[in-house]
Design an enzyme around this catalytic site. Structure first.
Site, PDB file in Angstrom:
ATOM      1  N   GLU A  36       0.826  -1.211   0.000  1.00 34.81           N
ATOM      2  CA  GLU A  36       0.000   0.000   0.000  1.00 34.81           C
ATOM      3  C   GLU A  36       0.856   1.254   0.000  1.00 34.81           C
ATOM      4  OE1 GLU A  36      -2.379   2.526   3.101  1.00 34.81           O
ATOM      5  OE2 GLU A  36      -2.070   0.447   3.709  1.00 34.81           O
ATOM      6  N   LYS A 169      -5.932  -0.074  14.572  1.00 34.01           N
ATOM      7  CA  LYS A 169      -5.471   0.776  15.665  1.00 34.01           C
ATOM      8  C   LYS A 169      -6.556   0.952  16.710  1.00 34.01           C
ATOM      9  CE  LYS A 169      -1.771   3.434  13.892  1.00 34.01           C
ATOM     10  NZ  LYS A 169      -1.928   3.423  12.422  1.00 34.01           N
TER      11      LYS A 169
HETATM   12  N1  PSU Z   1      -4.414   2.452   9.576  1.00 39.18           N
HETATM   13  C1  PSU Z   1      -3.150   2.602   9.991  1.00 39.18           C
HETATM   14  N2  PSU Z   1      -2.257   3.309   9.233  1.00 39.18           N
HETATM   15  C2  PSU Z   1      -2.633   3.874   8.046  1.00 39.18           C
HETATM   16  C3  PSU Z   1      -3.970   3.664   7.600  1.00 39.18           C
HETATM   17  C4  PSU Z   1      -4.813   2.955   8.395  1.00 39.18           C
HETATM   18  O1  PSU Z   1      -2.806   2.101  11.038  1.00 39.18           O
HETATM   19  O2  PSU Z   1      -1.814   4.531   7.386  1.00 39.18           O
HETATM   20  C5  PSU Z   1      -4.395   4.189   6.270  1.00 39.18           C
HETATM   21  C6  PSU Z   1      -4.650   3.032   5.300  1.00 39.18           C
HETATM   22  O3  PSU Z   1      -4.283   3.444   4.003  1.00 39.18           O
HETATM   23  C7  PSU Z   1      -6.151   2.848   5.371  1.00 39.18           C
HETATM   24  C8  PSU Z   1      -6.590   4.280   5.533  1.00 39.18           C
HETATM   25  O4  PSU Z   1      -6.705   2.258   4.217  1.00 39.18           O
HETATM   26  O5  PSU Z   1      -5.627   4.868   6.412  1.00 39.18           O
HETATM   27  C9  PSU Z   1      -7.972   4.387   6.106  1.00 39.18           C
HETATM   28  O6  PSU Z   1      -8.347   5.710   6.097  1.00 39.18           O
HETATM   29  P1  PSU Z   1      -9.839   6.121   6.479  1.00 39.18           P
HETATM   30  O7  PSU Z   1      -9.945   5.846   7.936  1.00 39.18           O
HETATM   31  O8  PSU Z   1      -9.908   7.568   6.125  1.00 39.18           O
HETATM   32  O9  PSU Z   1     -10.729   5.252   5.644  1.00 39.18           O
END
Ligand code: PSU
Ligand code: MN
Length: 316
Positions: A36, A169
């Site tokens: 990713e 997280k």
């Molecule tokens: N969780 C983490 N680190 C990250 C992300 C999620 O611990 O960098 C990133 C990933 O790319 C995930 C995105 O797909 O954040 C999710 O964002 P949102 O909560 O805006 O959907």
């Protein structure tokens, strides 16, 4: 600009460009692991992100698979990046692109990093089945009022990709996230653990539905899964790299308060929380973050190798 086309999976966008190394591996049936780019552009600070990009690809190669880092340049998705493209993702201010943004990026010619959702979608589109990342997006705390549920969850429900991660997280509502994965028919396997990992911490406080002891077993389960939905293989951060519990709890409380105070919403919430962890921990959370993604990249490569092994009988 490339002509936008309708993809076979029904998402508007532009056909991905596959690098020669990844195309060769796919044609030969060699193991490939998708990586990713949002964790690089929006999850880790420069210049550590650029070193991490190389370290992740090196972990995959050392395990006998071909890395396919995924991002979008000038509207066109790329599967397998050059060193120059990794430089751009790690140093230029690029967009954060989830699945819904891929068509927008194509139409506007934007460059961006792809989230778990968008990376998995693009991987599946070109035939890459195994994907490594740090943590999934999920249901945010307070989602009952904010409706903030990551597009990663509905994407995993309809995208046939095995995602190796360290759970989610603790900034999220972990229990609600596990419930949505169950509703979405996404199996969740713990790798050598009975506890769902909490990213910086090995135990999120919730049990994991299933446990596997080996990459080969995970590969067998993935080969048998076949429902069209994704699957999650959750590997806890290596013990020696786990973030101290008291420090973790303090950073979490502060980060959540900060986001509420500043009125941060939408796709800016996750990067803002991560940034707080990194700056307020003096880099300790950063070490944990890089260590767990590296371990996930290695495990994903082991599973991909098991899947592609002619003797394992696991390849679909
Ligand atoms: N969780 C983490 N680190 C990250 C992300 C999620 O611990 O960098 C990133 C990933 O790319 C995930 C995105 O797909 O954040 C999710 O964002 P949102 O909560 O805006 O959907
Ligand atoms: Mn969100």
């Amino acid at each position: 600009m490339a002509t936008p086309v309708r993809s076979p999976t029904g998402s508007p966008g532009t056909s991905p460009v596959v690098s020669p190394a990844v195309a060769d591996a796919l044609a030969a049936g060699t193991a490939v692991v998708a990586l990713e780019s949002t964790i690089l552009a929006h999850g880790l600070p420069a210049p550590r992100n650029r070193a991490a990009a190389d370290e992740l690809e090196a972990e995959v190669r050392a395990t006998g698979a071909v890395p396919a880092t995924i991002a979008v340049f000038d509207g066109v998705p790329h599967v397998g990046l050059t060193a120059g493209q990794l430089d751009r993702i790690c140093s230029e201010p690029v967009e954060k692109l989830s699945v819904r943004d891929l068509g927008v990026a194509a139409g506007l010619g934007l460059s961006g990093a792809t989230t778990v959702a968008a990376t998995a979608r693009l991987a599946a589109l070109v035939g890459v089945e195994v994907f490594a990342t740090g943590g999934l997006g999920g249901v945010h705390r307070g989602a009952r009022e904010t409706w903030d549920v990551s597009a990663d969850l509905p994407a995993l429900a309809v995208t046939p990709v095995l995602t190796v991660c360290s759970g989610v997280k603790s900034i999220l509502d972990v229990g609600a996230t596990l419930e949505v994965l169950e509703t979405s028919s996404v199996p969740v396997l713990g790798y050598r653990t009975d506890r769902f990992p909490g990213f910086y911490r090995r135990d999120s406080g919730f049990p994991v539905p299933w446990r596997v002891e080996s990459p080969d077993r995970a590969a067998r389960i993935w080969a048998a899964h076949g429902t069209g939905s994704g699957m999650v293989l959750a590997r806890p951060v290596p013990e020696q790299d786990e973030l101290d519990e008291a420090l973790h709890d303090r950073l979490l409380a502060e980060g959540l308060a900060l986001v509420a105070e500043r009125g941060i919403t939408g796709k800016d919430v996750t990067p803002a929380l991560l940034e707080h962890f990194h700056s307020a921990s003096g880099g300790a959370s950063l070490d944990t973050n890089v260590a767990l993604v590296r371990a996930n990249a290695r495990l994903a490569a082991q599973v991909a190798v098991a899947l592609s092994s002619p003797t394992s009988g696991t390849r679909r």
